[in-house]
Design an enzyme around this catalytic site. Structure first.
Site, PDB file in Angstrom:
ATOM      1  N   GLY A   1       0.808  -1.211   0.000  1.00 49.59           N
ATOM      2  CA  GLY A   1       0.000   0.000   0.000  1.00 49.59           C
ATOM      3  C   GLY A   1       0.838   1.257   0.000  1.00 49.59           C
ATOM      4  O   GLY A   1       1.335   1.710  -1.031  1.00 49.59           O
ATOM      5  N   CYS A   2       1.013   1.830   1.186  1.00 49.95           N
ATOM      6  CA  CYS A   2       1.666   3.131   1.273  1.00 49.95           C
ATOM      7  C   CYS A   2       3.157   3.084   0.969  1.00 49.95           C
ATOM      8  O   CYS A   2       3.724   4.067   0.490  1.00 49.95           O
ATOM      9  CB  CYS A   2       1.413   3.732   2.645  1.00 49.95           C
ATOM     10  SG  CYS A   2      -0.346   4.110   2.909  1.00 49.95           S
ATOM     11  N   VAL A   3       3.817   1.947   1.237  1.00 53.10           N
ATOM     12  CA  VAL A   3       5.238   1.837   0.870  1.00 53.10           C
ATOM     13  C   VAL A   3       5.380   1.835  -0.646  1.00 53.10           C
ATOM     14  O   VAL A   3       6.197   2.575  -1.208  1.00 53.10           O
ATOM     15  CB  VAL A   3       5.877   0.580   1.489  1.00 53.10           C
ATOM     16  CG1 VAL A   3       7.301   0.396   0.972  1.00 53.10           C
ATOM     17  CG2 VAL A   3       5.875   0.674   3.008  1.00 53.10           C
TER      18      VAL A   3
END
Length: 212
Positions: A151-153
């Site tokens: 996701g955010c990585v």
């Protein structure tokens, strides 16, 4: 049907390339928030090892004197500033302003000289001043750790590369709720957007910076 060995050989022909660490890096710790560590929470994942790895990398980064930046996700209590992301992903309710699940994970608190970037979308760069801050500081590269890998990585990785920063993703210092998406996204980021590196080689690199 292709075997895993065939797939790896196929990728190696096209994507077997490394860009290496930069000379003026910054370290990002992405969204290590309490919700991921809280048993019974819908975001709970077995990511204690990822945080422990990130904290070791952070210690080496501080020793090397490079910028350390923590990100979190913070929404208005109504979720209005989360737009379609908040509408789609139900677990984001954990990150409304004041919710204890948005607090920092176990053993993680920002030091006074560390920057906190609060965001509303997956990438640490989208809708924030992060790229401008890194450019103004003279950083040429970014080392990524955090949650979640898929996701955010990943979103931050793609944007980091797109903003012109050499990007390294520390494999052990990233975590996800399942090994499948974790491994698949590390594989894909390493192929196209970044160098996926180990904790050991990252710390060795940072120690080298300190000696310089």
């Amino acid at each position: 049907m292709s075997t895993e060995e065939d797939l790896l050989a196929n990728y190696k022909k096209a994507y077997d390339n490394k860009v290496g660490f930069g000379s003026r890096p910054a370290l990002l710790l992405i969204d290590f928030c309490q919700a991921y560590f809280e048993p019974g929470n819908m975001l709970y994942s077995e990511v204690d090892d990822a945080l422990a790895s990130a904290l070791r990398v952070r210690a080496a980064a501080r020793e090397a004197g490079i910028p350390v930046i923590l990100t979190n996700v913070v929404f208005h209590p109504s979720g209005f500033n989360g737009g379609r992301f908040f509408e789609k992903a139900m677990p984001l309710k954990n990150f409304t302003q004041g919710n204890p699940m948005g607090a920092w994970g176990p053993g993680l608190e920002p030091f006074e000289d560390e920057l906190v970037v609060s965001k509303q979308y997956p990438s640490a760069f989208f809708g924030t001043s992060l790229a401008s801050t890194l450019t103004a500081a003279g950083c040429d590269s970014v080392i990524l750790t955090g949650l979640t890998t898929s996701g955010c990585v990943r979103a931050s990785c793609v944007d980091s590369m797109s903003h012109g920063f050499r990007t390294a993703v520390v494999a052990e210092a990233c975590g996800d709720r399942h090994a499948g998406p974790h491994d698949a996204n590390l594989f894909d980021m390493n192929a196209k957007y970044a160098d996926v590196v180990s904790e050991a080689e990252t710390i060795a690199y940072l120690k080298g910076l300190k000696q310089d």
